[in-house]
Scaffold this motif. Structure first.
Motif, PDB file in Angstrom:
ATOM      1  N   ALA A 101      -0.150  31.228  59.136  1.00  0.00           N
ATOM      2  CA  ALA A 101       1.266  30.875  59.308  1.00  0.00           C
ATOM      3  C   ALA A 101       1.700  30.834  60.760  1.00  0.00           C
ATOM      4  O   ALA A 101       2.786  30.345  61.069  1.00  0.00           O
ATOM      5  CB  ALA A 101       2.139  31.856  58.531  1.00  0.00           C
ATOM      6  N   GLY A 102       0.888  31.356  61.674  1.00  0.00           N
ATOM      7  CA  GLY A 102       1.262  31.367  63.088  1.00  0.00           C
ATOM      8  C   GLY A 102       2.459  32.275  63.345  1.00  0.00           C
ATOM      9  O   GLY A 102       2.624  33.329  62.701  1.00  0.00           O
ATOM     10  N   SER A 103       3.317  31.864  64.239  1.00  0.00           N
ATOM     11  CA  SER A 103       4.477  32.675  64.614  1.00  0.00           C
ATOM     12  C   SER A 103       5.466  32.842  63.466  1.00  0.00           C
ATOM     13  O   SER A 103       6.292  33.760  63.475  1.00  0.00           O
ATOM     14  CB  SER A 103       5.190  32.031  65.815  1.00  0.00           C
ATOM     15  OG  SER A 103       5.634  30.723  65.487  1.00  0.00           O
ATOM     16  N   ARG A 104       5.375  31.973  62.452  1.00  0.00           N
ATOM     17  CA  ARG A 104       6.289  32.075  61.319  1.00  0.00           C
ATOM     18  C   ARG A 104       6.035  33.345  60.511  1.00  0.00           C
ATOM     19  O   ARG A 104       6.932  33.832  59.818  1.00  0.00           O
ATOM     20  CB  ARG A 104       6.133  30.850  60.410  1.00  0.00           C
ATOM     21  CG  ARG A 104       6.602  29.540  61.035  1.00  0.00           C
ATOM     22  CD  ARG A 104       6.228  28.367  60.151  1.00  0.00           C
ATOM     23  NE  ARG A 104       4.765  28.265  60.043  1.00  0.00           N
ATOM     24  CZ  ARG A 104       4.150  27.430  59.212  1.00  0.00           C
ATOM     25  NH1 ARG A 104       4.853  26.669  58.395  1.00  0.00           N
ATOM     26  NH2 ARG A 104       2.822  27.381  59.182  1.00  0.00           N
ATOM     27  N   TRP A 105       4.797  33.885  60.572  1.00  0.00           N
ATOM     28  CA  TRP A 105       4.490  35.065  59.784  1.00  0.00           C
ATOM     29  C   TRP A 105       5.297  36.265  60.241  1.00  0.00           C
ATOM     30  O   TRP A 105       5.948  36.932  59.439  1.00  0.00           O
ATOM     31  CB  TRP A 105       3.001  35.378  59.845  1.00  0.00           C
ATOM     32  CG  TRP A 105       2.690  36.776  59.355  1.00  0.00           C
ATOM     33  CD1 TRP A 105       2.213  37.823  60.077  1.00  0.00           C
ATOM     34  CD2 TRP A 105       2.898  37.268  58.033  1.00  0.00           C
ATOM     35  NE1 TRP A 105       2.094  38.943  59.290  1.00  0.00           N
ATOM     36  CE2 TRP A 105       2.516  38.629  58.027  1.00  0.00           C
ATOM     37  CE3 TRP A 105       3.369  36.689  56.853  1.00  0.00           C
ATOM     38  CZ2 TRP A 105       2.595  39.417  56.887  1.00  0.00           C
ATOM     39  CZ3 TRP A 105       3.443  37.489  55.713  1.00  0.00           C
ATOM     40  CH2 TRP A 105       3.053  38.824  55.744  1.00  0.00           C
ATOM     41  N   ARG A 106       5.277  36.561  61.511  1.00  0.00           N
ATOM     42  CA  ARG A 106       5.949  37.761  62.023  1.00  0.00           C
ATOM     43  C   ARG A 106       7.438  37.764  61.687  1.00  0.00           C
ATOM     44  O   ARG A 106       8.030  38.816  61.417  1.00  0.00           O
ATOM     45  CB  ARG A 106       5.763  37.842  63.543  1.00  0.00           C
ATOM     46  CG  ARG A 106       6.328  39.099  64.195  1.00  0.00           C
ATOM     47  CD  ARG A 106       5.412  40.270  63.977  1.00  0.00           C
ATOM     48  NE  ARG A 106       5.942  41.513  64.516  1.00  0.00           N
ATOM     49  CZ  ARG A 106       5.401  42.696  64.310  1.00  0.00           C
ATOM     50  NH1 ARG A 106       4.327  42.788  63.571  1.00  0.00           N
ATOM     51  NH2 ARG A 106       5.925  43.786  64.816  1.00  0.00           N
ATOM     52  N   ASN A 107       8.045  36.580  61.695  1.00  0.00           N
ATOM     53  CA  ASN A 107       9.488  36.475  61.468  1.00  0.00           C
ATOM     54  C   ASN A 107       9.839  36.140  60.016  1.00  0.00           C
ATOM     55  O   ASN A 107      10.999  35.882  59.707  1.00  0.00           O
ATOM     56  CB  ASN A 107      10.078  35.395  62.385  1.00  0.00           C
ATOM     57  CG  ASN A 107       9.881  35.716  63.851  1.00  0.00           C
ATOM     58  OD1 ASN A 107      10.023  36.870  64.253  1.00  0.00           O
ATOM     59  ND2 ASN A 107       9.532  34.721  64.647  1.00  0.00           N
ATOM     60  N   SER A 108       8.849  36.141  59.126  1.00  0.00           N
ATOM     61  CA  SER A 108       9.101  35.763  57.735  1.00  0.00           C
ATOM     62  C   SER A 108       9.731  36.913  56.957  1.00  0.00           C
ATOM     63  O   SER A 108       9.609  38.092  57.328  1.00  0.00           O
ATOM     64  CB  SER A 108       7.800  35.349  57.058  1.00  0.00           C
ATOM     65  OG  SER A 108       6.937  36.471  56.909  1.00  0.00           O
ATOM     66  N   GLU A 109      10.410  36.557  55.859  1.00  0.00           N
ATOM     67  CA  GLU A 109      10.998  37.580  55.002  1.00  0.00           C
ATOM     68  C   GLU A 109       9.909  38.430  54.360  1.00  0.00           C
ATOM     69  O   GLU A 109      10.072  39.644  54.179  1.00  0.00           O
ATOM     70  CB  GLU A 109      11.860  36.931  53.919  1.00  0.00           C
ATOM     71  CG  GLU A 109      12.559  37.948  53.029  1.00  0.00           C
ATOM     72  CD  GLU A 109      13.384  37.313  51.931  1.00  0.00           C
ATOM     73  OE1 GLU A 109      14.064  38.065  51.205  1.00  0.00           O
ATOM     74  OE2 GLU A 109      13.319  36.079  51.779  1.00  0.00           O
TER      75      GLU A 109
END
Length: 278
Positions: free
Chosen positions: A105-113
């Motif tokens: 997921a790249g950077s989207r993982w860290r900021n995901s719900e």
């Protein structure tokens, strides 16, 4: 963690071989989960050994030092079941290489719900997806959770190395629970499926169904006895019963008749309750 060709892989290989002798399906997955946590520095393992939906389906969870635990309820349970980002990745692509949530997921993982809820409910930051090899649907396998930095290249090499061993363990689990692999041809979501209903109508018991599946794999009676932890005499009794119920004179006729009737299609596992995550 050592190189996959070293002690960690050897431990999993030894475990996989020993699990072929176990009679307890719960012990089988528990032993696998504990070894994955040990080798990968994981804190939580989620096993996906059958199909589940966002709001329903059996989910098995183990926590290091605690053992089997329940899936968090509410939004946390839904996010675990939705399986971001692995569900989209493995569910739409033929790729079965182990991967981490952060890499997929790249950077989207860290900021995901999902990441936020897992930090709160499980205390973990990273996930490694370890699917079983093959193209079957639904995708089965394990998700290993831990806090701290992402899983490294050595972890991914180990995960890839043990995939065939985990597939063998999964096959043994299916025999012990009296069902065929989820996602096989003719499988249905939810309910017992055509194979279970048909077998029941013919009076074929779960143990006889297990014998029938091993018979279809070409195993002789002695090998079937070892796999099911019964005597050869018991296997022959089951075979005679199966032949009689299928009106088949021999092994080949029984297997062909069972295939025509759909008796080698999968059944469905039981569900698991889930308490709240405060």
């Amino acid at each position: 963690m050592s190189d996959p060709a070293g002690i960690d892989y050897a431990r999993m290989l030894e475990l996989a071989v020993s699990l072929l002798e176990t009679r307890d399906p719960d012990h089988l997955w528990r032993a696998v989960a504990e070894e994955l946590m040990r080798a990968l520095g994981g804190e939580v393992v989620v096993a996906k050994d059958s199909e589940w939906l966002a709001d329903d389906g059996p989910v098995r969870v183990w926590r290091r030092g605690v053992g089997s635990t329940d899936v968090p309820a509410g939004r946390a349970a839904r996010l675990i079941r939705e399986g971001y980002p692995f569900a989209g990745h493995y569910g739409t692509l033929p790729d079965r290489a182990p991967g981490t949530a952060a890499r997929i997921a790249g950077s989207r993982w860290r900021n995901s719900e999902t990441a936020s809820v897992l930090r709160h409910c499980l205390g973990t930051d990273q996930m490694l997806g370890l699917p079983l090899p093959g193209r079957n649907r639904p995708v089965r396998g394990f998700v290993i959770h831990r806090g701290g930095p992402d899983f490294d290249e050595r972890a991914l090499r180990y995960a890839a190395a043990v995939q065939p061993l985990l597939r063998a363990a999964a096959a043994q689990h299916e025999l012990l629970t009296g069902r065929a692999a989820p996602g096989a041809a003719g499988g249905h979501r939810g309910g017992a499926g055509p194979s279970g209903a048909q077998a029941s109508a013919l009076g074929i018991t779960p143990r006889e169904s297990a014998v029938l599946r091993l018979l279809a794999e070409g195993l002789p009676a002695q090998a079937i006895a070892r796999r099911l932890h019964v005597s050869v005499r018991t296997v022959h009794k089951h075979l005679q019963s199966v032949y009689r119920k299928l009106d088949a004179p021999d092994r080949l006729s029984a297997v062909l008749h069972a295939q025509r009737l759909g008796l080698l299609d999968p059944g469905a596992p039981r569900d698991v309750p889930a308490p709240a995550c405060d």
